[in-house]
Scaffold this active site. Structure first.
Site, mmCIF file in Angstrom:
data_model
loop_
_atom_site.group_PDB
_atom_site.id
_atom_site.type_symbol
_atom_site.label_atom_id
_atom_site.label_comp_id
_atom_site.label_asym_id
_atom_site.label_seq_id
_atom_site.Cartn_x
_atom_site.Cartn_y
_atom_site.Cartn_z
ATOM 1 N N ASP A 111 0.798 -1.239 0.000
ATOM 2 C CA ASP A 111 0.000 0.000 0.000
ATOM 3 C C ASP A 111 0.828 1.285 0.000
ATOM 4 O O ASP A 111 0.285 2.368 -0.198
ATOM 5 C CB ASP A 111 -0.973 -0.002 1.185
ATOM 6 C CG ASP A 111 -0.294 -0.142 2.546
ATOM 7 O OD1 ASP A 111 -0.916 -0.710 3.476
ATOM 8 O OD2 ASP A 111 0.881 0.295 2.681
ATOM 9 N N HIS A 126 6.663 -7.893 -1.045
ATOM 10 C CA HIS A 126 5.629 -8.339 -1.994
ATOM 11 C C HIS A 126 5.293 -7.273 -3.042
ATOM 12 O O HIS A 126 4.224 -7.287 -3.642
ATOM 13 C CB HIS A 126 4.374 -8.777 -1.224
ATOM 14 C CG HIS A 126 4.647 -9.936 -0.330
ATOM 15 N ND1 HIS A 126 3.841 -10.260 0.731
ATOM 16 C CD2 HIS A 126 5.655 -10.852 -0.325
ATOM 17 C CE1 HIS A 126 4.350 -11.333 1.354
ATOM 18 N NE2 HIS A 126 5.432 -11.700 0.740
ATOM 19 N N CYS A 137 10.092 -7.486 -20.748
ATOM 20 C CA CYS A 137 11.396 -6.875 -20.440
ATOM 21 C C CYS A 137 11.485 -6.458 -18.970
ATOM 22 O O CYS A 137 12.494 -5.882 -18.555
ATOM 23 C CB CYS A 137 11.642 -5.675 -21.360
ATOM 24 S SG CYS A 137 10.615 -4.251 -20.969
ATOM 25 N N CYS A 153 3.887 -1.705 -22.495
ATOM 26 C CA CYS A 153 5.273 -1.323 -22.219
ATOM 27 C C CYS A 153 5.772 -0.373 -23.303
ATOM 28 O O CYS A 153 5.603 -0.649 -24.495
ATOM 29 C CB CYS A 153 6.161 -2.560 -22.177
ATOM 30 S SG CYS A 153 7.906 -2.166 -22.016
ATOM 31 N N SER A 195 -0.392 -11.968 10.428
ATOM 32 C CA SER A 195 -0.939 -13.255 10.908
ATOM 33 C C SER A 195 0.112 -14.352 10.824
ATOM 34 O O SER A 195 -0.126 -15.472 11.251
ATOM 35 C CB SER A 195 -2.159 -13.628 10.050
ATOM 36 O OG SER A 195 -1.776 -13.671 8.678
ATOM 37 N N GLU A 221 -4.569 -9.952 18.224
ATOM 38 C CA GLU A 221 -4.866 -11.394 18.315
ATOM 39 C C GLU A 221 -3.562 -12.189 18.389
ATOM 40 O O GLU A 221 -2.521 -11.738 17.910
ATOM 41 C CB GLU A 221 -5.642 -11.868 17.068
ATOM 42 C CG GLU A 221 -7.040 -11.274 16.922
ATOM 43 C CD GLU A 221 -7.731 -11.748 15.617
ATOM 44 O OE1 GLU A 221 -8.782 -11.170 15.285
ATOM 45 O OE2 GLU A 221 -7.194 -12.659 14.937
ATOM 46 N N ALA A 237 -1.555 -1.481 16.589
ATOM 47 C CA ALA A 237 -0.244 -0.870 16.317
ATOM 48 C C ALA A 237 -0.274 0.635 16.546
ATOM 49 O O ALA A 237 0.644 1.196 17.147
ATOM 50 C CB ALA A 237 0.170 -1.179 14.880
#
Ligand code: BV8
Ligand code: ZN
Length: 253
Positions: A111, A126, A137, A153, A195, A221, A237
């Site tokens: 994100d 990722h 390419c 492209c 997780s 959790e 968090a």
């Protein structure tokens, strides 16, 4: 999160936080939850798109068989993300980058909210939803917030695909190696909002532990990684991370 005498951060973690030089932070979708980004799991359900579990629509075989559907899925998520802002969790992690001499931030998130919060040299295991890549390419294209990416492209004319790592695909060259290196040198490792199910990302805290690091999980959790951790801070968090800095401030409490 439990507080004792106004303190919620265990002494051992405060000591490690005050003394550490090399720190690794590994994040997942949970660190963006308070910004409004839907997580994939948690609450016992798995994200589904048009009847397909996300690890089906987000898979290498889907790119081969139905690239248009893959673009639709990521265009939908990019549209969601456009309005969303980093939260206090992202901002605290960005501040920690200036605090510790050897700091590494590894994220599974595509994100870009860590970077929006001011973090730099983020290891995006990722990939990123804000980039596209040529299927031949491998040319990369930034997708601006208020525009779509080029149709093909501009180098070789082949089709573009989202520059994200899909299930069954290898991680970006060097990304996991850099993360593993940081894990093997870390004294303190925070596992925030994941997780701990997707590999090889979930093996990083295991590597840090094997290298003798003190492991702290931040998650509302328990996860498969909780038992590995020296301390588990049960909470969000955006609430817990600022408290760690606050309670380690000189003269606190
Ligand atoms: C690969 C991009 C080599 C796309 C993603 C070993 C064992 C088993 C399986 C495997 C293995 N090795 C490889 C595999 C296969 C697979 C895998 O791991 N499968 C899993 C499902 C078992 N791995 C791969 O395919 C990887 N590639 O291994 O290549 C190879 C090649 C060929 C053949 C074999 C091997 C590639 C994996 C990457 C896939 N792409 N994302 C997209 O985004 O669509 S994965 C994606 O899902 C995310 O990036 C992330 O990694 C994962 C979701 O996990 P989380 O981020 O943790 O999010 P989740 O919702 O699950 O949990 C959120 C947590 O936050 C919860 O715990 C919740 O309680 C908490 N939370 C909620 N609110 C808050 C909070 N925490 C704090 N604060 C809050 N406020
Ligand atoms: Zn190309």
């Amino acid at each position: 999160m439990q507080t004792i005498a106004g303190r919620s951060i265990p002494d051992k973690l405060r000591e490690r936080f005050l003394g550490a030089k090399s720190v690794l932070v590994v994040t997942g979708a949970g660190v963006s939850a308070e910004s409004g980004v839907p997580t994939f799991r948690g609450g016992g359900r798995t994200a589904v798109w048009k009847g397909m579990p996300f690890d089906v629509i987000s898979s290498a075989s889907m790119v081969e068989h139905n690239l248009a559907a893959v673009w639709e899925w990521f265009d939908y998520r990019r549209n969601l993300l456009r309005e969303l802002k980093p939260n206090p969790g992202h901002k605290e992690i960005a501040r920690w980058q200036e605090r510790f001499s050897q700091f590494t931030l590894v994220t599974q998130n595509i994100d870009g909210l860590h970077q929006k919060a001011g973090s730099h040299d983020v290891i995006e295991l990722h990939g990123s939803i804000w980039r596209a890549r040529c299927m031949s390419c491998q040319g990369r294209y930034h997708i601006p917030e208020n525009a779509t990416c080029p149709a093909a492209c501009m180098e070789c004319g082949d089709r573009l695909r989202p520059d994200v790592v899909l299930f069954g695909e290898l991680l970006p060259a060097g990304a996991f190696e850099r993360a593993a290196e940081a894990a093997s040198q870390s004294e303190l490792c925070f596992v925030v909002g994941t997780s701990g199910i997707v590999y090889p990302a979930a093996s990083l805290p295991e590597m840090a532990k094997a290298a003798g690091a003190y492991i702290c999980e931040v998650n509302p959790e328990r996860t498969p990684l909780s038992d590995l951790c020296d301390v588990v801070l049960t909470g969000k968090a955006g609430e817990v991370l600022p408290r760690i800095s606050l309670e380690t401030r000189k003269g606190y409490g």
